[in-house]
Design an enzyme around this catalytic site. Structure first.
Site, short mmCIF file in Angstrom:
data_model
loop_
_atom_site.label_atom_id
_atom_site.label_comp_id
_atom_site.label_asym_id
_atom_site.label_seq_id
_atom_site.Cartn_x
_atom_site.Cartn_y
_atom_site.Cartn_z
N ASP A 220 -7.19 0.98 0.78
CA ASP A 220 -5.91 0.35 1.10
C ASP A 220 -5.61 -0.79 0.13
O ASP A 220 -4.50 -0.92 -0.38
CB ASP A 220 -5.93 -0.22 2.53
N GLU B 31 -4.74 0.38 -3.41
CA GLU B 31 -3.37 0.87 -3.52
C GLU B 31 -2.37 -0.29 -3.46
O GLU B 31 -1.39 -0.31 -4.19
CB GLU B 31 -3.08 1.89 -2.40
N ASP C 284 0.41 3.69 -3.22
CA ASP C 284 -0.06 5.06 -3.03
C ASP C 284 0.75 6.01 -3.92
O ASP C 284 0.18 6.85 -4.63
CB ASP C 284 0.12 5.41 -1.54
N GLU D 272 0.84 -1.20 0.00
CA GLU D 272 0.00 0.00 0.00
C GLU D 272 0.88 1.25 0.00
O GLU D 272 0.58 2.23 -0.71
CB GLU D 272 -0.90 -0.02 1.24
#
EC number: 3.1.26.3
Lengths: 233, 233
Positions: B121, B124, B52, B48
């Site tokens: 979450d 990502e 991101d 994650e």
């Protein structure tokens, strides 16, 4: 334009821009354009938009790959220390980027050329230009040499508040008393330089000591040493 | 594990993971690990962290390249609407990602499986896994098909507050009176569906009209139409 910068990039990093106009765009501040209506170009802001995201990913990727045992909290903390205004401004200054900015007259008079916020913008715009012109791998090589190599020298510790971190860690299970105790203060040479040594104590027990050119720096060094010792347990 | 997801990715996007363990990691929530000590894997949090940053750059790069005339303010606004919790949660749900999450029992009972924050979450983390396994170009192709194509359908308008934006634009040079006037309210069918039509007026002059399934949606549509007309002038 920017011939000297191009020579420097070639010599120091082996980088030759295919489209030097991108490099010029990265160094062009908005008001310079207003004052030079015949100048055929844009200001750096679109490249800064792109470069900001390039810096985020390049840094995240480097940390992800090189710190396989770190959890996302540790990765995020170091990334935040690396990807921020003061860090980028220092990196830009080391390459004398401030000398090359095409700056509006008003900004020049205001001292903007040496201001961290402008240097950060130009740094990100340069990275955006490098990414467009040379691709992700060249950006990685450039940053590995100029930026990521600094991780192991402790360069980014200056952006991490180790005194707060140590306090958080020690007080996880309730209040404890943390004391910073000056052990010594020595004159190093005739230029008034001094070295301070400080111990950090918890409930009367010394956890670690640190040195620094001021009391504050010595305390930070002691907190950092104690924090890192405790984290390794 | 996750055979059904792998089949879906292959069929819909032509994607076959070289390392399916990365895919499993992207869908593994922390407490699931605690409850399955023999399960040999990590939770999604490191992926994650990486994903991101991948989403930020992929989106910034797409907008930079496809909107060459936009300034960084316009680019930033659309990027913010695209790169955020609700947007990612919707994209994840469209691919039924919630069905595949390896979730702790407590989270399951709390209804976390359908919560936007968990879906964000996992989205990502999936993008991070895809990036590591297949590289940046495959991520771009995947996002172009599944995410960026939605820009032209107005999908991201729901995340932009056009009423505030119109107000800001119109009041740049001083206060003006903006009024939303209901023009009509029509029954569309036997299921109680209605269509509202609203006009947005400034100082008594109609700028644009909008339709919607509620008064609020019709006002937003009118504000959006007026804003976009004014921006094109």
């Amino acid at each position: 334009m920017l011939d000297k910068l191009q020579t420097q990039l070639k010599k120091q990093f082996g980088i030759s821009f295919n489209d030097p106009n991108l490099l010029v765009e990265a160094f062009t501040q908005g008001n310079y354009l207003n004052e030079h209506p015949k100048f055929n170009g844009r200001d750096y802001q679109r490249l800064e938009f792109l470069g900001d995201a390039v810096m985020q990913l390049q840094t995240a990727q480097y940390l992800y790959k090189n710190y396989p045992s770190w959890d996302e909290g540790q990765l995020t903390e170091l990334r935040i220390a690396m990807v921020q205004t003061r860090s980028f401004a220092l990196l830009a200054k080391e390459l004398a980027f401030n000398d090359y900015i095409l700056l509006g007259r008003g900004e020049e008079l205001n001292g903007a050329r040496h201001r961290d916020s402008l240097l950060e913008d130009v740094w990100e715009a340069f990275i955006g230009a490098l990414y467009l012109d040379q691709g992700a791998n060249t950006v990685t090589e450039f940053l590995t040499q100029h930026m990521f190599a600094k991780i192991n020298t402790g360069f980014y510790d200056q952006f991490i508040d180790f005194k707060s971190k140590l306090q958080e860690l020690l007080q996880k299970n309730g209040a404890v008393q943390i004391k910073y105790q000056k052990l010594s203060q020595t004159d190093l040479d005739e230029h008034n330089q001094q070295q301070f040594t400080v111990a950090v104590e918890v409930q009367g027990k010394v956890l670690a000591t640190g040195h620094g050119s001021s009391l504050k720096n010595a305390e930070k060094a002691a907190a950092r040493a104690a924090y890192q010792q405790l984290m390794q347990k």
